[in-house]
Design a protein around this motif. Structure first.
Motif, PDB file in Angstrom:
ATOM      1  N   ALA A  56      40.681  33.176  48.692  1.00 10.07           N
ATOM      2  CA  ALA A  56      39.264  33.545  48.745  1.00 10.07           C
ATOM      3  C   ALA A  56      38.998  34.752  49.639  1.00 10.07           C
ATOM      4  CB  ALA A  56      38.431  32.350  49.211  1.00 10.07           C
ATOM      5  N   GLY A  57      39.922  35.093  50.532  1.00 12.91           N
ATOM      6  CA  GLY A  57      39.735  36.242  51.408  1.00 12.91           C
ATOM      7  C   GLY A  57      40.071  37.564  50.752  1.00 12.91           C
ATOM      8  N   ASN A  58      40.606  37.509  49.540  1.00  9.80           N
ATOM      9  CA  ASN A  58      41.107  38.715  48.884  1.00  9.80           C
ATOM     10  C   ASN A  58      40.160  39.265  47.829  1.00  9.80           C
ATOM     11  OD1 ASN A  58      44.294  39.011  49.470  1.00  9.80           O
ATOM     12  ND2 ASN A  58      43.653  36.880  49.599  1.00  9.80           N
ATOM     13  N   SER A  59      40.275  40.538  47.625  1.00 19.56           N
ATOM     14  CA  SER A  59      39.824  41.109  46.377  1.00 19.56           C
ATOM     15  C   SER A  59      41.063  41.094  45.482  1.00 19.56           C
ATOM     16  CB  SER A  59      39.329  42.531  46.615  1.00 19.56           C
ATOM     17  OG  SER A  59      38.904  43.083  45.403  1.00 19.56           O
ATOM     18  N   ILE A  60      41.009  40.348  44.391  1.00 19.68           N
ATOM     19  CA  ILE A  60      42.192  40.229  43.520  1.00 19.68           C
ATOM     20  C   ILE A  60      42.271  41.474  42.645  1.00 19.68           C
ATOM     21  CG2 ILE A  60      43.362  38.827  41.760  1.00 19.68           C
ATOM     22  CD1 ILE A  60      43.004  37.280  44.345  1.00 19.68           C
ATOM     23  N   ASN A  95      44.395  42.138  47.620  1.00 20.19           N
ATOM     24  CA  ASN A  95      44.469  43.331  48.472  1.00 20.19           C
ATOM     25  C   ASN A  95      44.811  42.994  49.922  1.00 20.19           C
ATOM     26  OD1 ASN A  95      41.982  42.341  49.326  1.00 20.19           O
ATOM     27  ND2 ASN A  95      40.923  44.310  49.209  1.00 20.19           N
ATOM     28  N   ALA A  96      44.715  41.733  50.315  1.00 22.24           N
ATOM     29  CA  ALA A  96      45.152  41.353  51.664  1.00 22.24           C
ATOM     30  C   ALA A  96      46.523  40.679  51.618  1.00 22.24           C
ATOM     31  CB  ALA A  96      44.139  40.414  52.311  1.00 22.24           C
TER      32      ALA A  96
END
Lengths: 434, 434
Positions: free
Chosen positions: B146-150, B288-289
């Motif tokens: 959930a912390g990422n931009s996929i 992206n993370a």
């Protein structure tokens, strides 16, 4: 809705990663959490060590307890180590504040106390970042595989060991040389003990085993062996026998209890774990309904670990104000359902073994060694004798059947008493995964 | 606490698996959910088809709507297809009952309506079993990352295609022969269209893309190509060039919009997806993370799929009575945060290509073909010309650089106009994963 205010303790690689990820992906995170998540308070020992970091809107200080006491909706603990992390986490929980932590040492060694405090205070506790970096393995075990009785798990959960063993395999390097290179490149600490002796992996395995098997955290029950005794020759021989050597954390259960162990392991070359190289982590989980599943990703690094911390924050923000019975149980199982289990010692654990012996280049050697194994009822799964160079000793590598460790040790002792067997044998465990 | 009562619609392979897993792992499931989870009502069209199944305590009937209307805490829909599944799911949601479903076709084609109804009625909706069998991929995407931009995801999400392509690779079989074998062994349906033409994978990709990118379900936007045109020769040539051919579901986003596509794909032989064989599923997600993560496991089968259904039931039971704002958003993102995105057509998508041509064994052939590519500014990444047998045509395989599809088609058209190029070329897409 108001922003969810985060207090960040520790602004090292991971802490700065959390700040960066929350800023960079702010829109999507708000879309998932239903509100913005922002760091409002932070503490670090030495603010001079801050790198390129956008601290606008963040009240930065050096006193971590001030962050715990600030008007924050959750506390993120990223300083590592036991003290003062333990005191800070307990203080936050006592104030009913949710805690997100990446601190595997703290959880493995003091997790039961922390879990108990979280439960007593009805506070959330999340720790996805403690194992496997950004791989959502805690979530998979605590929630995604909740329908299963987990039989076993095995994983590459220490990137330093995996990097060193990968380099030794690729370059034929010695352990010492590969470690020195890893230190130069930042993959290993100046004092590498924690990683190469398996302590870090044992911390992580403690957490995985607790949530897989529904037992309290039992760090002292993990049987641990480091990788410093693995030689370039072992890696070479293992390859010729069809294996790779990996440092694995392994948790299994059987009718006698649980096996919790960390050690260098021969893994069949075709298995996913054998092919997970460099600083990657991979965890294989076997459940009685799902069968085998596997999870792969970067096990360390600021942004990868931050990915896990932020996922926890989204969960925590979403459940703010909810009755604690709606929380995922801290260790996967409700406190009243946790059951301690007897942990087997290395001596009791059954395994297949790889044995490497240096023997004189004489007739009758192989017969004497295979006789010892036959007398002790140990089958040979594979054997490899390397031609000696002139005037040198020969090398013998044997893969045994699955046997209790004490029987393997007995056989090895007998072999070392043979006149033509040189001192300095090697003994490593072998895992075949169904 | 009272048991959580489940109404089960559909008692085929997966339905019976759910019943079996809930019984077999009852203790651990209760330890995780905080209460027992039991099937109290079930419906199936033809109870004569029940195999070895313990139905004690279950009220069994043939009317699925009776299950929806019964005193159950959640409805599990496992009949598949659009109607009457759609009506049943909507009826349950309208009564505020949580729904757990494995129905990817229903979600892909009518999911927006269903999600809207769930939201309006404050009912939970869970569908882990719809993609990847027992792999908790929905949970990983909706929560764990959930912390990422996929940025992108790619997966082997249809076991039938993967089984057929694996057999073709291992045995050099034709598509028709491998399909016939798969049908005999139960890995393919009598009418295999849904699987081999990529429709099932497109359904699953629709769901994955929605929760990865925060967009509504857009099944009609998936560009789909089946595997029936892949020949044993393509597989052989791909191997010689260092690739495996896999049917992948791929979702990417860029500044223009999103690419949603299902097609046979050349994957570098060393990549995890290339090494995922047989009926296994594997999904690679890039955030992206977190960077690259991967998830592997059994993509089908009663118990593996039941594992996902039961995990959903544990989540649903735990959140019973909670304010809907504490639920994980149905599509990962809150309804108001979902944004439709423009879907690129095959013609617009950029890709590297594999081209196979049959050419006369004449001088000048290679020069003419490479001239066409050079004129169109298409680089050649790899080329392989196979020695023809006497009096036969030669075969030429080319891997191009990354180009828009219309340019690849233009080049291929020009090549096919050359006098010494035979009809019947093959064109497949190539994916290199960072």
């Amino acid at each position: 809705m108001n922003a969810f205010r985060v207090g960040l303790i520790g602004l090292g690689t991971v802490g700065q990663g959390v700040l960066r990820v929350l800023q960079r992906n702010a829109g999507e995170i708000a879309g998932r959490a239903g509100r913005r998540i922002v760091v409002t308070h932070a503490a670090m020992r030495d603010p001079a060590r801050l790198r390129d970091c956008d601290l606008s809107g963040v009240q930065l200080g050096t006193d971590p307890m001030a962050v715990v006491n600030a008007e924050v909706d959750a506390v993120v603990e990223l300083i590592g180590g036991i003290s003062p992390a333990r005191e800070l986490v307990l203080a936050a929980l006592q104030r009913g504040k949710p805690v997100v932590t990446a601190n595997k040492a703290l959880l493995a060694e003091h997790g039961n106390e922390i879990v108990e405090s979280a439960g007593r205070n009805g506070a959330q506790l999340a720790y996805e970042a403690a194992v496997g970096g950004g791989i959502p393995i805690i979530k998979a075990l605590r929630e995604g595989l909740a329908g299963n009785s987990i039989d076993s798990l095995a994983g590459i959960i220490n990137g330093t060991c995996n990097y060193i063993l990968t380099q030794m395999t690729a370059k034929g390097q010695s352990f010492a040389d590969a470690l020195a290179d890893a230190q130069k490149l930042g993959y290993a600490e100046a004092d590498p003990t924690f990683d190469v002796e398996g302590i870090d992996a044992a911390h992580k395995l403690t957490i995985l085993a607790a949530i897989a098997f529904g037992m309290p955290l039992r760090f002292e029950a993990v049987a641990t062996e480091g990788i410093s005794a693995v030689t370039a020759q072992d890696i070479q021989l293992a390859q010729e026998l069809g294996y790779r050597i990996k440092s694995l954390g392994i948790a299994k259960r059987n009718s006698l209890g649980v096996e919790l162990r960390v050690h260098p392991t021969l893994v069949p070359a075709g298995h996913l774990l054998a092919k997970t190289d460099g600083a990657l982590n991979a965890i294989r989980v076997h459940g009685n309904a799902v069968g085998q599943t596997a999870y792969v990703g970067r096990g360390a690094g600021g942004d990868a670990t931050a990915s896990a911390v932020v996922a926890d924050l989204v969960d925590v923000a979403r459940l703010q104000g909810a009755d604690p019975r709606h929380f995922v149980p801290y260790l996967g199982f409700r406190a009243e359902a946790l059951r301690d289990k007897r942990a087997l010692t290395f001596a009791e654990i059954e395994s297949a073994y790889y044995l490497r012996l240096r023997v004189a280049d004489e007739p009758g050697v192989l017969r004497a060694i295979t006789s010892i194994l036959a007398e002790l009822d140990i089958s040979i799964e594979a054997i490899l004798q390397k031609e000696p160079r002139e005037h040198e000793d020969a090398t013998l590598a044997i893969i045994t059947s699955q046997i209790p460790e004490h029987r393997c040790n007995g056989a090895l002792e007998k072999m070392l008493q043979l006149p033509f067997v040189r001192p300095g044998a090697s003994r490593l465990r072998v895992e075949h995964f169904e």
